[in-house]
Design a protein around this motif. Sequence first.
Motif, PDB file in Angstrom:
ATOM      1  N   ALA A 106       6.803  -3.133  11.980  1.00 14.47           N
ATOM      2  CA  ALA A 106       6.262  -2.872  10.648  1.00 14.47           C
ATOM      3  C   ALA A 106       4.746  -2.704  10.698  1.00 14.47           C
ATOM      4  N   HIS A 107       4.074  -3.530  11.487  1.00 12.12           N
ATOM      5  CA  HIS A 107       2.622  -3.420  11.608  1.00 12.12           C
ATOM      6  C   HIS A 107       2.223  -2.104  12.278  1.00 12.12           C
ATOM      7  N   THR A 108       3.017  -1.652  13.245  1.00  8.16           N
ATOM      8  CA  THR A 108       2.729  -0.374  13.895  1.00  8.16           C
ATOM      9  C   THR A 108       2.747   0.756  12.875  1.00  8.16           C
ATOM     10  N   THR A 109       3.751   0.723  11.996  1.00  9.40           N
ATOM     11  CA  THR A 109       3.844   1.742  10.955  1.00  9.40           C
ATOM     12  C   THR A 109       2.675   1.637   9.980  1.00  9.40           C
ATOM     13  N   LEU A 180       7.804   0.645   3.445  1.00 16.21           N
ATOM     14  CA  LEU A 180       6.434   1.057   3.732  1.00 16.21           C
ATOM     15  C   LEU A 180       6.231   2.527   3.382  1.00 16.21           C
ATOM     16  N   PHE A 181       7.192   3.368   3.782  1.00 20.96           N
ATOM     17  CA  PHE A 181       7.083   4.787   3.462  1.00 20.96           C
ATOM     18  C   PHE A 181       7.203   5.019   1.953  1.00 20.96           C
ATOM     19  N   PHE A 182       7.989   4.206   1.279  1.00 24.57           N
ATOM     20  CA  PHE A 182       8.110   4.333  -0.169  1.00 24.57           C
ATOM     21  C   PHE A 182       6.757   4.089  -0.828  1.00 24.57           C
ATOM     22  N   ARG A 183       6.073   3.044  -0.411  1.00 19.64           N
ATOM     23  CA  ARG A 183       4.767   2.744  -0.990  1.00 19.64           C
ATOM     24  C   ARG A 183       3.747   3.821  -0.621  1.00 19.64           C
ATOM     25  N   LEU A 184       3.826   4.334   0.595  1.00 20.91           N
ATOM     26  CA  LEU A 184       2.856   5.317   1.038  1.00 20.91           C
ATOM     27  C   LEU A 184       2.998   6.650   0.319  1.00 20.91           C
ATOM     28  N   PHE A 185       4.243   7.116   0.153  1.00 22.69           N
ATOM     29  CA  PHE A 185       4.447   8.493  -0.283  1.00 22.69           C
ATOM     30  C   PHE A 185       5.089   8.648  -1.662  1.00 22.69           C
ATOM     31  N   ILE A 186       5.618   7.572  -2.237  1.00 26.77           N
ATOM     32  CA  ILE A 186       6.223   7.682  -3.564  1.00 26.77           C
ATOM     33  C   ILE A 186       5.333   7.001  -4.614  1.00 26.77           C
ATOM     34  N   ILE A 191      -0.754  -0.338   1.757  1.00 27.45           N
ATOM     35  CA  ILE A 191       0.027  -1.272   2.565  1.00 27.45           C
ATOM     36  C   ILE A 191      -0.909  -1.977   3.533  1.00 27.45           C
ATOM     37  N   ASP A 192      -0.592  -3.225   3.805  1.00 30.63           N
ATOM     38  CA  ASP A 192      -1.406  -4.015   4.727  1.00 30.63           C
ATOM     39  C   ASP A 192      -0.486  -4.925   5.530  1.00 30.63           C
ATOM     40  N   GLY A 193      -1.083  -5.854   6.249  1.00 30.96           N
ATOM     41  CA  GLY A 193      -0.298  -6.741   7.089  1.00 30.96           C
ATOM     42  C   GLY A 193       0.681  -7.591   6.308  1.00 30.96           C
ATOM     43  N   THR A 194       0.284  -8.031   5.141  1.00 25.05           N
ATOM     44  CA  THR A 194       1.168  -8.856   4.316  1.00 25.05           C
ATOM     45  C   THR A 194       2.389  -8.060   3.871  1.00 25.05           C
ATOM     46  N   VAL A 195       2.160  -6.839   3.428  1.00 23.54           N
ATOM     47  CA  VAL A 195       3.270  -5.978   3.013  1.00 23.54           C
ATOM     48  C   VAL A 195       4.180  -5.673   4.207  1.00 23.54           C
ATOM     49  N   ALA A 196       3.587  -5.449   5.371  1.00 21.38           N
ATOM     50  CA  ALA A 196       4.381  -5.179   6.572  1.00 21.38           C
ATOM     51  C   ALA A 196       5.264  -6.370   6.925  1.00 21.38           C
ATOM     52  N   ASP A 197       4.692  -7.570   6.856  1.00 27.51           N
ATOM     53  CA  ASP A 197       5.478  -8.778   7.158  1.00 27.51           C
ATOM     54  C   ASP A 197       6.613  -8.949   6.153  1.00 27.51           C
ATOM     55  N   GLN A 198       6.345  -8.687   4.888  1.00 24.96           N
ATOM     56  CA  GLN A 198       7.380  -8.805   3.868  1.00 24.96           C
ATOM     57  C   GLN A 198       8.538  -7.854   4.141  1.00 24.96           C
ATOM     58  N   ALA A 199       8.222  -6.625   4.512  1.00 27.49           N
ATOM     59  CA  ALA A 199       9.269  -5.649   4.800  1.00 27.49           C
ATOM     60  C   ALA A 199      10.121  -6.092   5.985  1.00 27.49           C
TER      61      ALA A 199
END
Length: 222
Positions: A106-109, A180-186, A191-199
């Motif tokens: 998730a962090h890589t993305t 992550l892609f939903f937040r980025l493109f929709i 997105i940050d580290g916290t959002v990545a960990d949650q996903a």
Amino acid sequence: MTGRKAAPETTVPAAPLPPGTRRPGGRTARTRAAVRDAVLAGLVEHGYPGLSVEYVAEHSGIHKTTLYRRWGNLEGLVVDALDLAGEDSWTPPDTGTLAGDLRALAHTTADAFADPATAAAPTAFIAAAFQAPRAAEALSAFYTERFARCEAIVARAVARDEIDRYTDAGALVRAVTSPLFFRLFITREPIDGTVADQAADAALAAARAGVFRTPPTPAGPA
């Protein structure tokens, strides 16, 4: 990527090369890389509607006739640029635990889109896929292959008895990256580290609850 022109190519192959043709090293590899860089620069600068074969020719130093001969058209150039991006040696994270691997993935993305300069190319490719059918197919193939590499994460977790062996690896990996892609493109949210960990944590919890479990196929009659 720069706008500097390379030395013009003076030779062409005896027969057209289909998009995605792979040959080891040498002049062909350098030509393909130069064209890829020009396609990326054009997508970032103008988007797919503003990209042209003329632009790619000018910024790659490869004659327009050669581009048409080898790649066919603009879509062929974009498709091959995506194909080339998929020929890297990237491997999924291996932290020693499933939770760690999913978080690292998730962090890589998230990191790939954190810096506008880094995010420009993949964002441009995704935008092009909405406007060119062959680009859409190439983008789908790119991510299908990426997700297939990530199946090793689940295979290792099964070997460590961390997760049910009937877990659908592809579904689990997609569940990590999809929010992550939903937040980025929709929704266009950061997105940050916290959002990545949650996903990652949400996907892991779902997997442990059996959400991604695929029952074994019953054996047919003997």
